[in-house]
Design an enzyme around this catalytic site. Sequence first.
Site, PDB file in Angstrom:
ATOM      1  N   ALA A 187      36.140 -31.836  33.373  1.00  0.00           N
ATOM      2  CA  ALA A 187      35.434 -32.094  31.967  1.00  0.00           C
ATOM      3  C   ALA A 187      34.727 -30.848  31.468  1.00  0.00           C
ATOM      4  O   ALA A 187      34.565 -30.717  30.102  1.00  0.00           O
ATOM      5  CB  ALA A 187      34.379 -33.310  32.126  1.00  0.00           C
ATOM      6  N   ASP A 231      33.258 -37.678  34.154  1.00  0.00           N
ATOM      7  CA  ASP A 231      33.697 -37.287  32.598  1.00  0.00           C
ATOM      8  C   ASP A 231      32.648 -37.969  31.747  1.00  0.00           C
ATOM      9  O   ASP A 231      32.407 -37.235  30.648  1.00  0.00           O
ATOM     10  CB  ASP A 231      35.106 -37.903  32.507  1.00  0.00           C
ATOM     11  CG  ASP A 231      36.181 -37.355  33.228  1.00  0.00           C
ATOM     12  OD1 ASP A 231      36.771 -36.257  32.641  1.00  0.00           O
ATOM     13  OD2 ASP A 231      36.207 -37.244  34.528  1.00  0.00           O
ATOM     14  N   SER A 287      36.645 -31.642  40.639  1.00  0.00           N
ATOM     15  CA  SER A 287      35.410 -31.384  39.964  1.00  0.00           C
ATOM     16  C   SER A 287      34.718 -30.187  40.360  1.00  0.00           C
ATOM     17  O   SER A 287      34.378 -29.837  41.386  1.00  0.00           O
ATOM     18  CB  SER A 287      34.205 -32.785  40.323  1.00  0.00           C
ATOM     19  OG  SER A 287      33.129 -32.256  40.058  1.00  0.00           O
ATOM     20  N   CYS A 328      39.505 -36.188  43.410  1.00  0.00           N
ATOM     21  CA  CYS A 328      40.001 -35.357  41.988  1.00  0.00           C
ATOM     22  C   CYS A 328      39.762 -33.845  41.978  1.00  0.00           C
ATOM     23  O   CYS A 328      39.527 -33.551  43.219  1.00  0.00           O
ATOM     24  CB  CYS A 328      39.636 -35.879  40.866  1.00  0.00           C
ATOM     25  SG  CYS A 328      40.618 -35.578  39.204  1.00  0.00           S
ATOM     26  N   ASN A 339      34.785 -41.786  35.534  1.00  0.00           N
ATOM     27  CA  ASN A 339      35.413 -40.571  36.107  1.00  0.00           C
ATOM     28  C   ASN A 339      36.850 -40.975  36.556  1.00  0.00           C
ATOM     29  O   ASN A 339      37.538 -41.889  36.354  1.00  0.00           O
ATOM     30  CB  ASN A 339      34.739 -40.304  37.477  1.00  0.00           C
ATOM     31  CG  ASN A 339      35.072 -39.083  37.960  1.00  0.00           C
ATOM     32  OD1 ASN A 339      35.156 -38.008  37.262  1.00  0.00           O
ATOM     33  ND2 ASN A 339      35.457 -39.011  39.372  1.00  0.00           N
ATOM     34  N   LYS A 340      37.494 -40.042  37.097  1.00  0.00           N
ATOM     35  CA  LYS A 340      39.070 -40.060  37.390  1.00  0.00           C
ATOM     36  C   LYS A 340      39.212 -41.440  38.073  1.00  0.00           C
ATOM     37  O   LYS A 340      38.557 -41.903  38.799  1.00  0.00           O
ATOM     38  CB  LYS A 340      39.539 -38.925  38.289  1.00  0.00           C
ATOM     39  CG  LYS A 340      40.941 -39.054  38.745  1.00  0.00           C
ATOM     40  CD  LYS A 340      41.860 -38.878  37.399  1.00  0.00           C
ATOM     41  CE  LYS A 340      41.725 -37.815  36.740  1.00  0.00           C
ATOM     42  NZ  LYS A 340      42.692 -37.738  35.465  1.00  0.00           N
ATOM     43  N   ARG A 353      41.203 -35.693  24.674  1.00  0.00           N
ATOM     44  CA  ARG A 353      40.751 -36.240  25.517  1.00  0.00           C
ATOM     45  C   ARG A 353      39.598 -37.308  25.000  1.00  0.00           C
ATOM     46  O   ARG A 353      38.347 -36.914  25.133  1.00  0.00           O
ATOM     47  CB  ARG A 353      40.207 -35.366  26.499  1.00  0.00           C
ATOM     48  CG  ARG A 353      41.112 -34.201  26.872  1.00  0.00           C
ATOM     49  CD  ARG A 353      42.422 -34.731  27.508  1.00  0.00           C
ATOM     50  NE  ARG A 353      42.202 -35.872  28.678  1.00  0.00           N
ATOM     51  CZ  ARG A 353      42.286 -35.015  29.813  1.00  0.00           C
ATOM     52  NH1 ARG A 353      42.026 -33.854  30.164  1.00  0.00           N
ATOM     53  NH2 ARG A 353      42.400 -36.048  30.742  1.00  0.00           N
TER      54      ARG A 353
END
Length: 298
Positions: A6, A185, A118, A116, A195-196, A47
């Site tokens: 992000a 995010d 970050s 993920c 988030n993911k 996005r």
Amino acid sequence: MEIRGAGKIARSAARGLKLVAGDDEIKSVEELIEKLKKASKILIDTRPTAVSLANSVRFVTGDLEELSENADLGEVREKIISRAEEFIEKSEKATEKIGQIGARRISDGDTIMTHCHSTNALSVIKTAHDQGKDIRVIATEARPRQQGLITIGELAKNDIPVTLIVDSAARFFMKEVDKVVVGADSIAANGAVVNKIGTSQIALIAHEARVLTFIAAESYKFHPSTLVGELVEIEERDAGEVVDPDRFPGVEVRNPAFDVTPAEYIDLIITERGIIPPEAAYELLQEHFELSSEGEIF
């Protein structure tokens, strides 16, 4: 998906608007404003869940009509470029600051689980390691795009011991974990974190196991529209990322890219302004965004 994360997305949006402002083929203020509006919409639509993207555009462009009032083309160009550069600089400094603040909560000997990829979560982990703390990381692969492979690559490059696991093994390994550190995010006014996909399951498992869960996120990840009750749009991506749909005709394949973690499963949110409990998200949002009587957020 060429740019992932992000914060990186937000900085890339600022760079994109800077390129538009610097286009020598634009010959009038009106043309520049129109081009910026068009570029802003294209960027935001790519996005929808990552509010950092929309907040980046908002920071750079502000009120375009007011910006262009009584100003010549050169002045408007300079203002947009200056704002874009300011956002990029602030964003990069925020990630560094988050690492410094978050590392204080990491203890020598900790095993950290992350999910993920970050930049902020990695900043916390890398800073703690640079401080000489003996830590190891358990990282999920983050199906279906496997952003976890980016994470383990960066950790290995920094000589931080790391173990890669499949997403569904999070509960199996939680008994070895001292803290969960993930990014965000979007963060809603009620402290819920988008988030993911898979983050909410990890946070729930950690909550059940009494393992602390930290969210590492810049203040521009907080979602202003949630102040007036709007829900964060969850991006759903192409089914082909999961499996070739032609192999299974008649089967519906769903591929949501993000999920929502309730505030009660989050212990702390680490921002560049300090550490806050999720319950304080509303106050932070109010400080950053002005709410008009019509409910419009500037």
